[in-house]
Design a protein around this motif. Structure first.
Motif, PDB file in Angstrom:
ATOM      1  N   GLY A  61       4.937   4.755  -2.631  1.00  0.00           N
ATOM      2  CA  GLY A  61       4.549   4.422  -1.099  1.00  0.00           C
ATOM      3  C   GLY A  61       3.667   3.210  -1.029  1.00  0.00           C
ATOM      4  N   THR A  62       3.112   2.620   0.254  1.00  0.00           N
ATOM      5  CA  THR A  62       2.512   1.529   0.484  1.00  0.00           C
ATOM      6  C   THR A  62       1.210   1.117   0.054  1.00  0.00           C
ATOM      7  OG1 THR A  62       1.814   2.571   2.536  1.00  0.00           O
ATOM      8  CG2 THR A  62       3.722   1.387   2.785  1.00  0.00           C
ATOM      9  N   ASP A  63       0.880   2.209  -0.503  1.00  0.00           N
ATOM     10  CA  ASP A  63      -0.581   2.089  -1.326  1.00  0.00           C
ATOM     11  C   ASP A  63      -0.237   2.195  -2.724  1.00  0.00           C
ATOM     12  OD1 ASP A  63      -2.298   1.332   0.932  1.00  0.00           O
ATOM     13  OD2 ASP A  63      -2.376   3.617   1.353  1.00  0.00           O
ATOM     14  N   ASN A  64       0.946   2.471  -3.110  1.00  0.00           N
ATOM     15  CA  ASN A  64       1.334   2.110  -4.660  1.00  0.00           C
ATOM     16  C   ASN A  64       1.379   3.778  -5.067  1.00  0.00           C
ATOM     17  OD1 ASN A  64       2.951   1.016  -6.604  1.00  0.00           O
ATOM     18  ND2 ASN A  64       0.851   0.709  -7.815  1.00  0.00           N
ATOM     19  N   GLU A  65       0.820   4.748  -4.320  1.00  0.00           N
ATOM     20  CA  GLU A  65       0.736   6.296  -4.518  1.00  0.00           C
ATOM     21  C   GLU A  65       2.272   6.664  -4.734  1.00  0.00           C
ATOM     22  OE1 GLU A  65       1.400   6.477   0.147  1.00  0.00           O
ATOM     23  OE2 GLU A  65       0.848   4.830  -1.573  1.00  0.00           O
ATOM     24  N   THR A  66       2.056   7.760  -5.601  1.00  0.00           N
ATOM     25  CA  THR A  66       3.426   8.316  -6.442  1.00  0.00           C
ATOM     26  C   THR A  66       3.951   9.350  -5.031  1.00  0.00           C
ATOM     27  OG1 THR A  66       2.949   8.017  -8.320  1.00  0.00           O
ATOM     28  CG2 THR A  66       4.522   9.653  -7.990  1.00  0.00           C
ATOM     29  N   LEU A  67       4.990   9.348  -4.623  1.00  0.00           N
ATOM     30  CA  LEU A  67       5.557  10.156  -3.402  1.00  0.00           C
ATOM     31  C   LEU A  67       6.637  11.301  -4.190  1.00  0.00           C
ATOM     32  CD1 LEU A  67       6.076   7.482  -0.671  1.00  0.00           C
ATOM     33  CD2 LEU A  67       4.159   9.169  -1.005  1.00  0.00           C
ATOM     34  N   LEU A  68       7.354  10.760  -5.388  1.00  0.00           N
ATOM     35  CA  LEU A  68       8.468  11.495  -6.072  1.00  0.00           C
ATOM     36  C   LEU A  68       8.298  10.990  -7.285  1.00  0.00           C
ATOM     37  CD1 LEU A  68      10.671  13.738  -5.278  1.00  0.00           C
ATOM     38  CD2 LEU A  68      12.148  11.994  -4.979  1.00  0.00           C
ATOM     39  N   ASP A  69       8.482  11.992  -8.350  1.00  0.00           N
ATOM     40  CA  ASP A  69       8.307  11.247  -9.653  1.00  0.00           C
ATOM     41  C   ASP A  69       8.911  12.450 -10.697  1.00  0.00           C
ATOM     42  OD1 ASP A  69       7.142  10.242 -11.686  1.00  0.00           O
ATOM     43  OD2 ASP A  69       5.275  11.117 -12.066  1.00  0.00           O
TER      44      ASP A  69
END
Length: 218
Positions: free
Chosen positions: A196-204
């Protein structure tokens, strides 16, 4: 686009291309299909929930590009093959532009990939303003996976979207996709991240190379 004057792509109709990188034993081939230039027409469907009537006999790639794709797969020395298609091939229930609008061409794509026998074949697609991983179990041989990531600047609002092939959740948020290959793993793995926009993992999801190997080769 910085394409050299003597590049063979300048002589082809359309903008398909193939690129191989990495040392022997750790090679990745990226094949980019042109799904617009040769595409047969489709007709708007004002009746059903679909946007278009399927063109049962229509084609997407054109014969010259089909032969090019088969040759690029047949002659490849890569261990991983990332096949880029601007529209989704596995996901088939949504009403937008998709390979399923051309059923014969869609099945031909699956057959060509399987018959090539190349290892580590994965489809990469976009155009949906969502991200998801899809798995086509009806394909001959091992399942064929498609990683969809689109929406660096636009995304669909949170919603439910039918996709009987989806593995895991649908991501409806600004995102980008990242494919990471772990050559040191045994077996080798491919990690498909949506961030996402904060470099967070949304799918992995992570898949082993052995699970991506077609059983063809004829």
């Amino acid at each position: 686009m910085d394409v050299p004057e003597d590049h063979p792509g300048r002589e082809r109709a359309g903008v398909c291309s193939a690129h191989t990188c990495g040392p022997p034993g750790k090679r990745v081939k990226v094949i980019l299909l042109d799904t617009r230039y040769h595409r047969d027409p489709i007709t708007r469907d004002p009746i059903s929930g679909q946007r278009y009537f399927p063109n049962e006999e229509g084609d997407i790639l054109g014969e010259a590009q089909w032969e090019w794709l088969k040759r690029e797969l047949r002659t490849s020395t890569a261990q991983v093959h990332l096949i880029g298609t601007s529209i989704q091939a596995v996901s088939s229930q949504h009403p937008w532009a998709k390979w399923a609008n051309f059923p014969q061409a869609r099945e031909r794509l699956f057959r060509v990939i399987d018959a090539s026998g190349v290892p580590g074949a994965v489809l990469l697609s976009g155009d949906r303003h969502i991200s998801e991983l899809s798995r086509h179990d009806e394909a001959a041989g091992n399942p064929l996976y498609e990683f969809t990531s689109s929406g660096l600047t636009h995304h669909a609002p949170v919603h439910e979207a039918a996709n009987r092939h989806r593995v895991g959740p649908l991501v409806a948020a600004l995102n980008y996709g990242l494919v990471t290959i772990d050559w040191a793993a045994d077996p080798v793995t491919l990690r498909f991240e949506v961030r996402g926009t904060d470099n967070e993992t949304l799918l992995d999801p992570t898949l082993s190379l052995s699970a991506l190997r077609p059983s063809g080769g004829s």
